[in-house]
Design a protein around this motif. Structure first.
Motif, PDB file in Angstrom:
ATOM      1  N   TYR A  80       0.829  -1.201   0.000  1.00  0.00           N
ATOM      2  CA  TYR A  80       0.000   0.000   0.000  1.00  0.00           C
ATOM      3  C   TYR A  80       0.866   1.255   0.000  1.00  0.00           C
ATOM      4  O   TYR A  80       2.020   1.234   0.446  1.00  0.00           O
ATOM      5  N   LEU A  81       0.276   2.336  -0.475  1.00  0.00           N
ATOM      6  CA  LEU A  81       0.923   3.640  -0.391  1.00  0.00           C
ATOM      7  C   LEU A  81      -0.123   4.652   0.019  1.00  0.00           C
ATOM      8  O   LEU A  81      -1.086   4.877  -0.719  1.00  0.00           O
ATOM      9  N   GLU A  82       0.057   5.234   1.191  1.00  0.00           N
ATOM     10  CA  GLU A  82      -0.830   6.296   1.658  1.00  0.00           C
ATOM     11  C   GLU A  82      -0.217   7.638   1.284  1.00  0.00           C
ATOM     12  O   GLU A  82       0.948   7.902   1.585  1.00  0.00           O
ATOM     13  N   LEU A  83      -1.030   8.470   0.651  1.00  0.00           N
ATOM     14  CA  LEU A  83      -0.579   9.777   0.191  1.00  0.00           C
ATOM     15  C   LEU A  83      -1.352  10.846   0.960  1.00  0.00           C
ATOM     16  O   LEU A  83      -2.597  10.859   0.934  1.00  0.00           O
ATOM     17  N   HIS A  84      -0.645  11.718   1.632  1.00  0.00           N
ATOM     18  CA  HIS A  84      -1.274  12.785   2.400  1.00  0.00           C
ATOM     19  C   HIS A  84      -0.716  14.134   1.976  1.00  0.00           C
ATOM     20  O   HIS A  84       0.389  14.221   1.415  1.00  0.00           O
ATOM     21  N   ASP A  85      -1.497  15.198   2.292  1.00  0.00           N
ATOM     22  CA  ASP A  85      -1.073  16.568   1.962  1.00  0.00           C
ATOM     23  C   ASP A  85      -0.621  16.661   0.506  1.00  0.00           C
ATOM     24  O   ASP A  85       0.471  17.173   0.201  1.00  0.00           O
ATOM     25  N   LEU A  86      -1.444  16.159  -0.379  1.00  0.00           N
ATOM     26  CA  LEU A  86      -1.068  16.074  -1.791  1.00  0.00           C
ATOM     27  C   LEU A  86      -0.897  17.450  -2.408  1.00  0.00           C
ATOM     28  O   LEU A  86      -1.620  18.397  -2.077  1.00  0.00           O
ATOM     29  N   LYS A  87       0.049  17.524  -3.329  1.00  0.00           N
ATOM     30  CA  LYS A  87       0.383  18.761  -4.025  1.00  0.00           C
ATOM     31  C   LYS A  87       0.232  18.537  -5.530  1.00  0.00           C
ATOM     32  O   LYS A  87       0.334  17.390  -5.994  1.00  0.00           O
ATOM     33  N   PRO A  88       0.026  19.594  -6.289  1.00  0.00           N
ATOM     34  CA  PRO A  88      -0.099  19.417  -7.750  1.00  0.00           C
ATOM     35  C   PRO A  88       1.082  18.674  -8.354  1.00  0.00           C
ATOM     36  O   PRO A  88       0.911  17.916  -9.316  1.00  0.00           O
ATOM     37  N   GLU A  89       2.267  18.861  -7.806  1.00  0.00           N
ATOM     38  CA  GLU A  89       3.450  18.180  -8.349  1.00  0.00           C
ATOM     39  C   GLU A  89       3.477  16.687  -8.049  1.00  0.00           C
ATOM     40  O   GLU A  89       4.360  15.960  -8.535  1.00  0.00           O
ATOM     41  N   ASP A  90       2.527  16.194  -7.266  1.00  0.00           N
ATOM     42  CA  ASP A  90       2.402  14.756  -7.034  1.00  0.00           C
ATOM     43  C   ASP A  90       1.618  14.061  -8.149  1.00  0.00           C
ATOM     44  O   ASP A  90       1.502  12.836  -8.164  1.00  0.00           O
ATOM     45  N   THR A  91       1.084  14.843  -9.060  1.00  0.00           N
ATOM     46  CA  THR A  91       0.324  14.286 -10.174  1.00  0.00           C
ATOM     47  C   THR A  91       1.188  13.357 -11.016  1.00  0.00           C
ATOM     48  O   THR A  91       2.343  13.682 -11.328  1.00  0.00           O
ATOM     49  N   GLY A  92       0.618  12.198 -11.382  1.00  0.00           N
ATOM     50  CA  GLY A  92       1.351  11.261 -12.215  1.00  0.00           C
ATOM     51  C   GLY A  92       0.726   9.885 -12.204  1.00  0.00           C
ATOM     52  O   GLY A  92      -0.288   9.654 -11.529  1.00  0.00           O
ATOM     53  N   LEU A  93       1.346   8.995 -12.953  1.00  0.00           N
ATOM     54  CA  LEU A  93       0.911   7.597 -12.980  1.00  0.00           C
ATOM     55  C   LEU A  93       1.760   6.829 -11.966  1.00  0.00           C
ATOM     56  O   LEU A  93       2.991   6.775 -12.095  1.00  0.00           O
ATOM     57  N   TYR A  94       1.096   6.248 -10.986  1.00  0.00           N
ATOM     58  CA  TYR A  94       1.792   5.528  -9.911  1.00  0.00           C
ATOM     59  C   TYR A  94       1.755   4.036 -10.205  1.00  0.00           C
ATOM     60  O   TYR A  94       0.676   3.467 -10.411  1.00  0.00           O
ATOM     61  N   SER A  95       2.916   3.429 -10.194  1.00  0.00           N
ATOM     62  CA  SER A  95       2.995   1.995 -10.452  1.00  0.00           C
ATOM     63  C   SER A  95       3.936   1.339  -9.453  1.00  0.00           C
ATOM     64  O   SER A  95       4.745   2.017  -8.812  1.00  0.00           O
ATOM     65  N   CYS A  96       3.820   0.041  -9.324  1.00  0.00           N
ATOM     66  CA  CYS A  96       4.678  -0.676  -8.385  1.00  0.00           C
ATOM     67  C   CYS A  96       5.376  -1.823  -9.096  1.00  0.00           C
ATOM     68  O   CYS A  96       4.983  -2.245 -10.193  1.00  0.00           O
ATOM     69  N   ALA A  97       6.419  -2.307  -8.459  1.00  0.00           N
ATOM     70  CA  ALA A  97       7.218  -3.380  -9.034  1.00  0.00           C
ATOM     71  C   ALA A  97       7.946  -4.106  -7.906  1.00  0.00           C
ATOM     72  O   ALA A  97       8.101  -3.561  -6.809  1.00  0.00           O
ATOM     73  N   ARG A  98       8.374  -5.323  -8.215  1.00  0.00           N
ATOM     74  CA  ARG A  98       9.060  -6.140  -7.213  1.00  0.00           C
ATOM     75  C   ARG A  98      10.491  -6.385  -7.612  1.00  0.00           C
ATOM     76  O   ARG A  98      10.797  -6.608  -8.795  1.00  0.00           O
ATOM     77  N   ASP A  99      11.379  -6.398  -6.624  1.00  0.00           N
ATOM     78  CA  ASP A  99      12.781  -6.685  -6.887  1.00  0.00           C
ATOM     79  C   ASP A  99      12.907  -8.095  -7.478  1.00  0.00           C
ATOM     80  O   ASP A  99      12.112  -8.987  -7.188  1.00  0.00           O
TER      81      ASP A  99
END
Length: 126
Positions: A80-99
């Motif tokens: 999981y990823l909790e995002l707080h106090d979001l800013k316009p510069e946080d805009t984007g496509l968020y993806s995850c990956a495994r080592d």
């Protein structure tokens, strides 16, 4: 093709919060580093947060330190990823990956990661 499935993104006002999920179904996350990455429009993918096996350590990108929190539930094969106090510069496509390798320490070098998901979009705008 084996990959994570991300969810939880959306449109949020500045200062708002979101909780993203990254679920694996045909491979395990237990024992592996999992990273969250962000790709803003027209920019390269960058590391946002990373969590080691058994949650022994986490690291964050400088721009999100103190605002984002990564966690994992190996029983659910989900990170999981909790995002707080979001800013316009946080805009984007968020993806995850495994080592690719068991029991490594965190890092944001994308060449070490596999099973990239399609991502979930986050838009921060008033």
């Amino acid at each position: 093709q084996l990959q994570f499935v991300e969810s939880g993104g959306g449109l949020v006002h500045p200062g708002g919060s979101l909780r993203l999920s990254c679920a694996a179904s045909d491979f395990t996350v237990a024992g592996y580093v999992v990273g969250w990455f962000r790709q803003a429009p027209g920019k390269e993918r960058t590391g946002v947060a990373c969590i080691q096996h058994s949650s022994v350590a986490t690291i964050y990108g400088d721009s999100v330190q103190g605002r984002f929190t990564i966690s994992r539930d190996d029983a659910k094969n989900t990170v999981y990823l909790e995002l707080h106090d979001l800013k316009p510069e946080d805009t984007g496509l968020y993806s995850c990956a495994r080592d690719r390798t068991l029991f490594r320490i965190c890092g944001f070098g994308t060449e070490r990661y596999d099973f990239w998901g399609q991502g979930t979009p986050v838009t921060v705008s008033s």
